[in-house]
Design a protein around this motif. Structure first.
Motif, PDB file in Angstrom:
ATOM      1  N   UNK A 177       0.784  -1.236   0.000  1.00 30.15           N
ATOM      2  CA  UNK A 177       0.000   0.000   0.000  1.00 30.15           C
ATOM      3  C   UNK A 177       0.809   1.276   0.000  1.00 30.15           C
ATOM      4  N   UNK A 178       1.999   1.258   0.617  1.00 29.46           N
ATOM      5  CA  UNK A 178       2.668   2.562   0.738  1.00 29.46           C
ATOM      6  C   UNK A 178       4.173   2.510   0.592  1.00 29.46           C
ATOM      7  N   UNK A 220       3.968   2.741   6.564  1.00 34.57           N
ATOM      8  CA  UNK A 220       2.946   3.531   7.248  1.00 34.57           C
ATOM      9  C   UNK A 220       1.568   2.895   7.235  1.00 34.57           C
ATOM     10  N   UNK A 221       1.235   2.170   6.155  1.00 33.70           N
ATOM     11  CA  UNK A 221      -0.170   1.776   5.990  1.00 33.70           C
ATOM     12  C   UNK A 221      -0.485   0.391   6.548  1.00 33.70           C
ATOM     13  N   UNK A 263      -3.735   1.338   8.260  1.00 31.29           N
ATOM     14  CA  UNK A 263      -4.690   2.322   7.751  1.00 31.29           C
ATOM     15  C   UNK A 263      -5.798   1.649   6.959  1.00 31.29           C
TER      16      UNK A 263
END
Lengths: 157, 804
Positions: free
Chosen positions: A39-40, A44-45, A132
């Motif tokens: 995802x990132x 972070x995600x 996230x």
């Protein structure tokens, strides 16, 4: 190139990788375990979360060579590909929409419940802070983890 | 109209299917979850084809610079590189520029100069993704930096650098002027008003940031000339037409497959240079080519949203009767005008900014400008800029309440449209189909315990604690067309649907819209179940493949249920009508003698004599002699052209606590009462509302894409562009009223974007309310601790620029 041997979802897998190869790329591109998404790229995600020796790691931030000799479980290997209580609870509570964060969210939740079998809502929110989701607003994810925790405690009795 | 005050649906409890699902509307667990939960979703990056190559894009480090030279020789010499493509290569193919969705052009790869940081400059195709990235490092580009235009308010200054020198004769950065409403009537209302309040506000640039970035796999078969494209897109059929126009490939030789999509929110409506480049890469190499962007590319170069600088004015009587609203907007569209909205609406549906109130006059003027930022503007669950409109009017109402010294809830209640005024034509020309606004607001205030909250707030203020209560009331307009008023690039906004009932009574429904998590495979099966009595588990919903679905404009602007959902209902009814003729033939009676009870045609007055839809399915495929004009089989198709938009609405209340020492905002409670007409699957509706509320909290408190004066994007990663986590979100408190749409066949209205549209002003109003003891009347989003702190000092910042 480096030779690695990793137990992935219960099966020993061997391969030749560059030192820079990310674990998530090895899982997806070399082993075909596409159930773990990216995802990132910056940890972070949390979409790429897998379990390494029982603890959740973000596989975009682990080198494949670092996983050498370890046991890795992805979403496709939870409960031997059957239904883990967390997966069941996510379905029952409508804790997913597009499904992209779901594999990471579920593996993170499995780790969380391994450490704390009876978490409060606040502890669940803290425990999943690194994952996230853009669709659910987290509400039903928290409910699902609460439901799964209850089921798992019941099953452990 | 009937207004049902209920937590669930407007319909009665349906009977259950053999699998325990509702035979129609109601809570039903999702069919698609079985694959998503076990890692068997199939997203674009999961597509693996034999011989597939990987690609990467070299991007500009400058916001504005002339390209002096590009040397690709070292990259071409890399042993794993198969092709290096530059703007010059594309110019030779007449592909360097492509049309945008707003009748402008956009560079596929820069030729003359770069116009935003992160713009596409060169494209590499290689054996693997690492080699493709390695080769980017080997491309040598010489740039001559030019002064960038980063502040939209200075874009029209006489000395501003001209960004679009590619447009012949262009001597400034102006794109369009557009207005709506009656300026003279508005001036008159303001001139005679006892109270006039003005407020400047910015809806900052934000990015939808779905967890899955954008990507594609393009495969051109060199023998058959057929192009197959797997891509992250919300509108496969519109994409097919665009590929045909852009690349000159005949449309019948193009298949667009939109597999599982990891969130869209408007980010996946348009066609990006990377998609076109993958097609070129496949043509050049003769192999399938995959391109998947990374997160920074997604945030820096794909469709952003908002970026509206608004000057609002509101006129009222002393006792709080709102008379008129007027607004001037400076719209920052970035380097290319690539907003995705119906052609006749260059500011989208912004002119619905009169909101939910009964006004005498309204007027808006919108000026669009180019800046050295990524293109986009209409994205992020905004319902074609109704997000900006709702923010404007809901902030203005709060600013008015502040100046009048009255309660913001009472002021709204006094001015809301009344139920007997519907259908209501607004002062800017929208025909609101239905609504009972005061009821929704009362319900939200009841759930919140509004009076107690105000008491608590008063006590806390005595003690110096900062607590805020914010209200917003929104009216949405979703489900574009009708086609005579609304088109995208000349394609009228109507949706096809096809339904085939197989001999054994199982069905396949084909729809043109494309889910990105909305659960269409479940809800659309429920629609067929509701209309035909075929259990939802027996209905397969087929979507996201242009070779296997009818034409339609796609999923954005909350249009799936209003348009494709209506199409699914109408096509089911056509099958039902056909089934009636077949049943009459089998029962040897007139079709007029039959009546429909769920799933069965039977003889009026003799219900024993009848045939179920499953029996009729077999009969219509069998040897039964059918009346003349009935061809047999059990299927139908439809193109649904919506007569009007549908108008969902809602009342939201947010409660926050602000730390006076740090400026940190804690969202303690959020109450959302939504009215989206009849709810097909209340569980899914609630889920979508939850998601939108989180987006609203994100935009109000955390998310913004700002730029420094040199043109650097300050939100290019998730370390800089902050999204709400489970910690920033409260447990959402939801409620419902049901006012069915009078013109939608199911009385449904669409809900996907309601909460994203409606929630940001509730959060901002709450924070500003908390800061009342400091005399704060307004501060722009995002209300980060820093921004709150600055507001408390009386000097809130401009959040689109770097803090200096």
């Amino acid at each position: 190139m480096h030779r690695i041997s990793v137990t992935v979802n219960g099966t020993t897998r061997e391969g030749e990788v560059e030192a820079r190869t990310l674990l998530v790329h090895w899982l997806r591109d070399s082993l075909g375990l596409a159930g773990t998404p990216i995802g990132c790229d910056t940890s972070n995600c949390g979409a790429c979360t897998v379990l390494m020796d029982g603890r959740s790691v973000k596989s975009c931030s682990v080198l494949a060579v670092q996983a050498d000799g370890s046991e890795v479980t992805t979403i496709q290997g939870l409960a031997n590909g059957e239904w883990h209580p967390v997966q069941k609870a996510f379905k029952e509570c409508h804790a997913l929409q597009c499904g992209y964060c779901t594999p990471g969210m579920i593996t993170a939740a499995v780790d969380l419940l391994g450490e704390n079998p009876d978490p409060t809502e606040e502890e669940i929110r803290h425990g999943l802070e690194g994952n996230l989701c853009r669709c659910t607003g987290y509400h039903n994810i928290v409910k699902a983890v609460e439901l799964a925790a209850g089921e798992m405690r019941e099953a452990a009795k | 109209m009937t207004v049902t005050d209920t937590e669930n649906t407007g319909s009665t409890e349906p009977q259950l299917s053999p699998a325990g699902n509702p035979m129609g509307f109601g809570r039903m667990l999702r069919k698609e979850d079985v694959r998503f939960l076990r890692g068997h979703g199939h997203y674009v990056d999961d597509v693996q084809l034999p011989g597939m190559l990987y690609s990467a894009i070299l991007r500009s480090p400058y916001a504005h610079a002339r390209i002096v030279s590009i040397d690709t020789s070292a990259a071409e010499a890399h042993p794993k590189v198969r092709a290096v493509i530059t703007g010059a290569t594309l110019e030779g193919l007449n592909l360097a520029w492509m049309p945008t969705l707003s009748h402008d052009v956009q560079a596929v790869l820069a030729t003359d100069k770069v116009r935003f940081q992160g713009q596409e400059v060169a494209f590499v195709v290689a054996d693997d993704r690492y080699a493709a990235r390695d080769a980017l490092e080997l491309i040598d580009v010489e740039y001559e930096p030019l002064p960038p235009v980063m502040d939209a308010t200075k874009a029209l200054d006489p000395d501003a650098a001209v960004i679009r020198t590619d447009i012949e004769g262009k001597s400034d950065n102006h794109i369009f002027d557009w207005e709506a409403g009656d300026a003279a009537a508005c001036d008159e209302a303001f001139a005679g008003a006892e109270v006039v309040v003005e407020q400047d506000m910015l809806y900052p640039r934000v990015h939808p940031a779905p967890i899955e970035t954008c990507g594609t796999v393009a495969s051109m078969d060199p023998i058959t000339g057929k192009l197959t494209v797997w891509s992250t897109n919300q509108a496969p059929h519109a994409h097919r037409t665009l590929y045909a126009i852009v690349a000159g490939i005949p449309e019948h030789k193009i298949q667009i497959i939109s597999p599982d999509i990891g969130g869209g929110f408007g980010n996946k409506v348009g066609i990006y240079p990377g998609y076109v480049l993958a097609v070129v890469g496949s043509i050049v190499t003769g192999k399938p080519v995959k391109w998947v962007e990374d997160r920074s590319e997604n945030l820096m170069a794909t469709a952003f949203a908002r970026d509206y600088h608004m000057k609002g004015r509101i006129a009222a009587t002393k006792d709080g009767k709102i008379l008129a609203v007027q607004v001037d907007v400076l719209a920052d569209h970035g380097a290319f005008n690539g907003t995705a909205q119906p052609t006749k609406f260059p500011a989208g549906f912004f002119h619905i900014f009169t909101g939910s109130y009964d006004l005498q006059a309204a007027h808006c003027k919108v000026t669009g400008v180019y800046t050295n930022k990524a293109p986009g503007g209409v994205a992020y669950a905004c319902s074609f800029r109704i997000t900006e409109a709702v923010y404007l009017v809901e902030r203005m109402v709060d600013v008015l309440a502040y100046e009048l010294g009255v309660d913001a809830g009472e002021l709204r209640m006094k001015n809301l449209l009344r139920p007997e005024q519907f259908p209501y034509t607004s002062k800017t020309g929208w025909e609101y189909d239905s609504g009972d606004y005061p009821r929704a607001l009362r319900k939200a205030m009841e759930i919140a315990g509004y009076d107690e909250l105000r008491k608590e707030q008063a006590e806390k203020r005595e003690r110096g604690e900062l607590m805020g209560i914010g209200i917003s009331f929104f009216t949405e307009g979703v489900g574009a067309g009708p086609r005579k008023h609304m088109d995208i690039l000349g394609l009228g906004m109507a949706d096809g649907s096809e339904l085939r009932v197989h001999p054994t009574g199982k069905a396949q429904l084909r729809v043109s819209c494309q889910t990105q998590g909305q659960g269409h495979e479940t809800t659309f099966a429920q629609i067929v179940a509701h209309e035909l009595g075929i259990p939802p588990e027996d209905v397969e919903v087929i979507h996201g493949d242009t070779d296997n679905t009818p034409f339609g404009l796609g999923t954005y602007g909350s249009r799936s249920t209003p348009v494709s959902g209506a199409a699914a209902a109408v096509v089911s009814r056509r099958v039902r009508d056909k089934a009636r003729i077949v049943a009459a033939a089998a029962l040897e009676c007139s079709p007029d003698d039959l009546e429909w009870t769920q799933g069965r045609w039977s003889v009026k007055g003799d219900p024993e004599q009848g045939r179920t839809i499953q029996e009729i399915a077999m009969l219509s495929h069998g040897s039964l002699e059918l009346p003349e004009g009935v061809e047999g089989h059990l299927d139908a198709s439809v193109v649904y052209n919506p007569p009007n938009l549908t108008y969902p609405f809602g009342a939201y209340i947010c409660v926050v606590d602000v730390d006076a020492d740090t400026g940190k905002v804690h969202v303690r409670r959020f109450i959302a009462v939504d009215d989206c007409g009849n709810r097909i699957n209340p569980m899914i509706v609630e889920g979508q509302i939850h998601g939108g509320l989180a987006e609203g909290v994100g935009m109000a408190l955390m998310q913004a894409i700002a730029f420094d004066e040199d043109g650097n994007c300050l939100g290019g990663s998730f370390l800089d562009y902050l999204l709400p986590t489970a910690l920033e979100c409260p447990s959402w408190e939801t409620g419902a009223t049901v006012t069915p749409s009078p013109h939608h066949p199911l009385g449904a209205k669409g809900v996907g974007e309601s909460a994203t549209v409606g929630s940001p002003p509730a959060v901002v109003n709450a924070v500003i309310d908390a800061l009342k003891p400091y005399g704060v009347r307004h501060a722009d989003m995002p209300l980060t601790p820093c921004q709150v702190w600055l507001a408390m000092q009386g000097r809130p910042a401009r959040t689109d620029l770097a803090l200096t």
